[in-house]
Scaffold this active site. Structure first.
Site, mmCIF file in Angstrom:
data_model
loop_
_atom_site.group_PDB
_atom_site.id
_atom_site.type_symbol
_atom_site.label_atom_id
_atom_site.label_comp_id
_atom_site.label_asym_id
_atom_site.label_seq_id
_atom_site.Cartn_x
_atom_site.Cartn_y
_atom_site.Cartn_z
ATOM 1 N N LEU A 1 34.950 35.048 38.683
ATOM 2 C CA LEU A 1 35.188 36.182 37.913
ATOM 3 C C LEU A 1 35.297 37.481 39.002
ATOM 4 O O LEU A 1 34.039 37.935 39.292
ATOM 5 C CB LEU A 1 33.836 36.509 37.147
ATOM 6 C CG LEU A 1 33.775 35.130 36.002
ATOM 7 C CD1 LEU A 1 32.817 35.752 34.756
ATOM 8 C CD2 LEU A 1 35.027 34.809 35.276
ATOM 9 N N ASP A 2 36.296 37.950 39.080
ATOM 10 C CA ASP A 2 36.649 38.856 40.244
ATOM 11 C C ASP A 2 35.944 40.253 39.853
ATOM 12 O O ASP A 2 36.200 40.944 38.729
ATOM 13 C CB ASP A 2 38.054 39.065 40.469
ATOM 14 C CG ASP A 2 38.244 40.200 41.527
ATOM 15 O OD1 ASP A 2 37.938 40.196 42.723
ATOM 16 O OD2 ASP A 2 38.927 41.078 41.097
ATOM 17 N N ALA A 3 35.218 40.923 40.508
ATOM 18 C CA ALA A 3 34.653 42.484 40.268
ATOM 19 C C ALA A 3 33.906 42.433 39.105
ATOM 20 O O ALA A 3 34.010 43.661 38.330
ATOM 21 C CB ALA A 3 35.846 43.264 40.463
ATOM 22 N N VAL A 4 33.478 41.431 38.576
ATOM 23 C CA VAL A 4 32.867 41.653 37.070
ATOM 24 C C VAL A 4 31.953 42.540 36.875
ATOM 25 O O VAL A 4 31.597 42.702 35.692
ATOM 26 C CB VAL A 4 32.568 40.016 36.915
ATOM 27 C CG1 VAL A 4 31.262 39.559 37.366
ATOM 28 C CG2 VAL A 4 32.428 39.860 35.090
#
Length: 589
Positions: free
Chosen positions: A247-250
């Site tokens: 989960l990128d840059a969540v």
């Protein structure tokens, strides 16, 4: 679990997320919609709570889809690949990396407009320059596949954003907007660009929220249509073989005025909701949160073993770099002793190099400002770059170090020396032995150095550590006895091969930090069933060090040996002499 019970759980999540949002639908209707998007006609499956979905054999290789390419004509720098790069990468992994590595993280392989894939234009397509979904499925048949869910933002050139501008669906209400008069001073920024970007739309001038760049426009998850879109995307990835989600840059997902707009309760609840939906469709999926933030905030993404299965161990790269550049492990030891053992069913995701730089926010409060400044200066001396962010007071401050790890460790703060390869391998021997799942960047496996040409061509700091190998050149380096690439590659594979056979290296096996003499760093691991003990000791200095075995309290009735060198420890052995940056894994099995 029945469908009715699943619906009740989803409604509970939605109540926490949308409690302050005025919706045009009921929570029951929204829950049914999300469940149908994820499950379709498939049955509800029950995940086993607190189950470790990994063991000591799990190691993840991190690569771009075109980290290795095959050109028909190697003399033409602009030649198109002879074959889809995903096929080339797949072949390299099968022929060169198995069985030591059993999982592959392919960085964003979707059509994009900037940021090397992280400004996604279409989430359900594979970039034609890389290959197709068939290539992705073929890879997933041989290794556990990890993919990015770029969930905070998408490209300003996406169809969704074009529809936003034109006032059409889907996309009309997908993006976060704000007024220039809003008080945004508290908003945490990872970049120096202005937060808001003025955009002329059908409904007039609007200011869209751009946490990272003006080509990366933030979604508005207060609109449940956005949430449903991402549930649909997740199901598409699952159907194509993805079993680990990054989960990128969540951390930036939910925005609320007059807050820091990071780590908000709604963000955590969205992760819990996604986990609930995913694991009742495919119980063995792993969710990893990518939150490049101070250590205490990062730990919060475990929740109560109900959010991320794994969190990126962001403090490790800068602390380990500081340790090996300075020869002082004090900060690393203090941090390790403060880290809580993850609950069963959760684990740390350890890495020391990646496609991004070495983040400095995760050592806030762990290193002195003078120590950080010294790292910044040494990185620059070794050819690296420094990326900045805007602090709340409006000043620019170092955010991450951009450099190939091989070059970053070519010397110490005193300057380059002859121990670069040994120091580099020592760093990885530490990572491979630590509590958690190791993630190995492909350019660390290959001993890749700074790519100055790529940096000059792009003028993006991170490009310096994103080399693209021509397959024939790479294979030539790996077969050349005089090339450091071959030395690094063989040594890495040897360490990984040893690791896979040790139950004491299970990601959740017990770990205690050792207190050794200056110049030495070490920790003790014990297998979950207590049958194997492992003392991992490292010379972190550029001088020989003596390890007094009495400091380890080895059990005299057992046979001990160093798994790396093969040296046997006898009753007469009182000390071991460690050369600069030598690693020792002493095992009773």
């Amino acid at each position: 679990m029945t469908l009715e019970l699943l619906q009740q759980r989803v409604i509970q999540h939605l109540t926490c997320i949308y409690g302050e949002v005025e919706l045009s639908t009921t929570l029951e209707q929204l829950a049914d919609r999300l469940i149908n998007t994820m499950l379709g006609d498939d049955p509800v499956r029950d995940p086993t709570p607190h189950k470790n979905r990994w063991d000591e054999q799990d190691m993840i290789l991190i690569a771009y889809g075109d980290s290795i390419i095959r050109h028909a004509n190697t003399d033409e720098a602009v030649a198109k690949p002879e074959e889809p790069p995903l096929h080339t990468l797949h072949r390299f992994v099968k022929n060169q990396c198995l069985p030591e590595l059993n999982a592959l993280h392919i960085l964003p392989f979707y059509p994009y407009s900037s940021d090397e894939g992280f400004a996604v234009m279409n989430y359900v397509q594979v970039n034609e320059a890389l290959g197709s979904w068939q290539h992705i499925r073929d890879i997933s048949a041989d290794v556990r596949l990890m993919a990015d869910l770029v969930i905070n933002h998408c490209s300003s050139r996406s169809v969704w954003f074009e529809n936003f501008i034109q006032g059409k669906e889907p996309g009309k209400g997908y993006f976060k907007t704000a007024s220039q008069s809003d008080d945004l001073v508290q908003v945490v920024r990872p970049r120096t660009s202005p937060l808001l970007q003025a955009v002329e739309t059908k409904d007039g001038l609007q200011h869209v929220w751009c946490t990272f760049s003006h080509d990366q426009v933030d979604f508005d998850f207060a609109n449940p249509d956005v949430l449903n879109e991402f549930v649909s995307i997740i199901r598409h990835y699952l159907d194509n073989g993805v079993r680990i989600f990054r989960l990128d840059a969540v951390a930036f997902l939910w925005k609320k005025l007059n807050t820091r707009c990071i780590n908000l309760p709604e963000t955590h609840e969205v992760i819990r909701l996604l986990r609930t939906l995913i694991e009742h469709f495919e119980p063995n999926v792993i969710i990893i949160t990518e939150t490049n933030i101070p250590n205490r905030e990062n730990l919060s993404y475990f929740g109560n073993a109900n959010e991320a299965h794994c969190i990126y161990n962001f403090s490790l790269p800068p602390l380990l770099l500081h340790t090996l550049l300075s020869g002082d492990s004090t900060a690393l030891k203090h941090w390790m002793m403060s880290m809580p053992p993850p609950q069963e069913g959760t684990a740390y995701f350890n890495f020391i190099a990646s496609h991004d730089g070495i983040g400095l926010r995760p050592v806030e409060g762990l290193l002195e400002q003078s120590e950080i400044a010294e790292m910044v200066n040494t990185t620059a001396k070794y050819g690296g770059k420094v990326s900045l962010r805007t602090a709340p007071d409006g000043t620019n401050t170092p955010y991450e170090l951009n450099i190939a790890l091989f070059d970053a460790l070519q010397g110490t703060h005193k300057g380059p020396d002859k121990w670069g390869v040994a120091r580099f391998l020592c760093a990885h021997a530490i990572m491979f032995a630590l509590e958690g799942i190791p993630g190995l960047y492909i350019h660390s496996l290959l001993g890749t150095t700074n790519d100055y040409e790529r940096f000059e061509n792009s003028q993006h700091n991170r490009a310096i550590n994103r080399h693209r190998w021509q397959e024939s050149d790479l294979l030539a380096k790996l077969s050349n006895e005089n090339a450091h690439h071959r030395t690094v590659f063989k040594a890495m594979k040897n360490l990984m091969s040893i690791r896979k056979a040790q139950s004491a290296f299970h990601p959740n096996a017990t770990q205690y930090t050792l207190h050794l003499s200056e110049g030495l760093f070490g920790f003790w691991r014990q297998s979950i069933n207590r049958s194997q003990s492992m003392f991992c000791v490292y010379n972190i200095s550029d001088e020989p060090q003596t390890l007094t075995l009495a400091d380890l309290n080895l059990i005299g009735t057992e046979q001990w040996r160093d798994l790396i060198s093969g040296e046997q420890i006898t009753e007469q052995t009182q000390t071991m002499s460690l050369t600069p940056y030598q690693a020792v894994w002493l095992s009773n099995k």
